[in-house]
Motif scaffolding. Structure first.
Motif, PDB file in Angstrom:
ATOM      1  N   LEU B 177      91.000 -18.330  45.472  1.00 56.61           N
ATOM      2  CA  LEU B 177      92.213 -18.546  44.681  1.00 56.61           C
ATOM      3  C   LEU B 177      91.960 -19.649  43.652  1.00 56.61           C
ATOM      4  O   LEU B 177      91.005 -20.417  43.777  1.00 56.61           O
ATOM      5  N   PRO B 178      92.825 -19.729  42.622  1.00 59.12           N
ATOM      6  CA  PRO B 178      92.668 -20.807  41.638  1.00 59.12           C
ATOM      7  C   PRO B 178      92.598 -22.191  42.289  1.00 59.12           C
ATOM      8  O   PRO B 178      91.792 -23.029  41.890  1.00 59.12           O
ATOM      9  N   ALA B 179      93.406 -22.412  43.342  1.00 64.26           N
ATOM     10  CA  ALA B 179      93.429 -23.725  43.982  1.00 64.26           C
ATOM     11  C   ALA B 179      92.040 -24.106  44.475  1.00 64.26           C
ATOM     12  O   ALA B 179      91.589 -25.245  44.318  1.00 64.26           O
ATOM     13  N   PHE B 182      89.704 -25.512  41.733  1.00 60.34           N
ATOM     14  CA  PHE B 182      89.939 -26.917  41.384  1.00 60.34           C
ATOM     15  C   PHE B 182      89.363 -27.840  42.457  1.00 60.34           C
ATOM     16  O   PHE B 182      88.651 -28.803  42.161  1.00 60.34           O
TER      17      PHE B 182
END
Lengths: 192, 204
Positions: B177-179, B182
């Motif tokens: 996921l994008p999270a 990061f």
């Protein structure tokens, strides 16, 4: 109703920073102070809305009728670069206080991939005119929301005891990750 | 007299001036396409192609470009090569082009490329610019490879689609996921700074 759904999803669900990873450079670079983050967000929202209109017109009236879609990348980037220049001159003339507030953030927007990304995404999704405008405004607000939240957290982080190697960008990225995780909570709220 | 040897011009892109880990440039593609190793490599190679050819052209015609319109000229040169790369991927590697989506045309706003033209190719000879571009792209590819390996192995238990972790391993979906992008990149960045700090102490 569909436009409203598109608007909310551009702000919360498909947030430009936290979902598409666009505009990371200003997101990390200009998020140290709350007020500059807000100015940056406003400048981006402003340019994004105009870009959505301009790129829609170019795509629909020039690139598609003349079948020169391969010029999309070149034409969009040129339009954005000149648009930012025009907007800067226009604001300086019409509203010096606003120009003061946006300051150096306006020219920086040319290299902000969020603007280019907006033009490309809107073209890829075959949005109509109103959809493109709503998408532009919503994405801009989404960017502003993300950068302002981030600035608020980073002002507090200054007081926290962060391990030496993670200071600066490292901890900012991890915070962004946690924010992205929180924003995934909105997914499924609207089905597009 | 040349201040730097040619090999140091190449090597600086790998670590000392690594575009991703040290200069924090080109983060959008770095984070966006590294959910699978194959995507990371494809993005790295496409960027390498654009950076090499743009540096070649800019260093060749640097004396012809008027100073006032140099940024605009660089952007047009870069955008042309990005279009070539985009069409090439669409024609020969359609699934990858589909997976990378708008991030291929977005190479045009990758600050690594514009940054090298402004900082290096516009002031140096063709040969040195090419070596500098090659070093920077190698550093970029390595960074993408590292981040996408971490994310694919932890997120799916595979490397290039091949199962590497046994069935006991429960994939960390968050890494895809994008999270996860990061967080994984933040931690890798911290590690890079930690190593840098350690080696600097040893050198001193």
């Amino acid at each position: 109703m569909e436009l409203l759904a598109l608007f909310i999803s551009a702000i919360l669900i498909n947030n430009f920073v936290l979902y598409y990873f666009l505009g990371i450079c200003p997101f990390l670079g200009v998020s140290k102070k709350l007020d500059s983050a807000l100015s940056m967000g406003l400048a981006v929202t402003f340019v994004m809305t105009i870009t959505a209109v301009m790129s829609w017109m170019i795509n629909t009236w020039i690139l598609i009728p003349y079948n020169i879609g391969y010029l999309q990348t070149v034409s969009f980037i040129l339009v954005i670069a000149s648009l930012v220049q025009l907007v800067e001159m226009f604001i300086r003339k019409m509203s010096p206080p606003l120009y003061q507030a946006l300051g150096i953030y306006l020219p920086l927007i040319t290299t902000n991939c969020a603007i280019m990304g907006l033009a490309l995404l809107a073209a890829r999704k075959d949005y109509g005119f109103f959809e493109a405008v709503v998408f532009g405004i919503g994405s801009g607000i989404g960017f502003t929301l993300a950068i302002v939240l981030m600035a608020g957290i980073r002002e507090q982080l200054d007081l926290a005891d962060v391990p030496e190697p993670l200071k600066g960008a490292g901890i900012a990225l991890i915070v962004a990750g946690i924010m992205a995780l929180a924003f995934t909570g909105f997914s499924g709220m609207i089905k597009l | 007299m040349e201040a730097k040897t040619l090999s140091s011009e190449y090597v600086k892109g790998l670590w000392d001036e690594n575009p991703v880990f040290r200069q924090l440039l080109g983060l959008c593609p770095t984070l966006a396409v590294t959910n699978a190793v194959i995507n990371g490599i494809a993005m790295g190679l496409a960027t390498t192609f654009v950076l090499l050819l743009s540096s070649l052209v800019v260093s060749l015609i640097k004396k012809v470009i008027p100073n006032q319109v140099r940024i605009a000229s660089y952007i047009v040169i870069i955008a042309s090569f990005v279009t070539v790369a985009d069409l090439f991927l669409q024609a020969f590697f359609y699934p990858i082009s589909k997976a990378l989506g708008p991030y291929v045309p977005l190479i045009v706003v990758n600050c690594v490329i514009l940054g090298r033209q402004e900082a290096f190719s516009s002031k140096n000879s063709v040969g040195r610019s090419m070596i500098d571009a090659l070093g920077m792209s190698t550093g970029f590819v390595l960074a993408l490879l590292l981040l996408s390996s971490v994310r694919e192995i932890l997120g799916a238990g595979t490397f290039l689609g091949i199962q590497v972790l046994g069935s006991w391993f429960k994939p960390w979906i968050i890494m895809l996921l994008p999270a996860g992008a990061f967080i994984a990149f933040g931690i890798l960045l911290g590690l890079a700074l930690l190593i840098e700090g350690k080696t600097k102490k040893r050198r001193a």
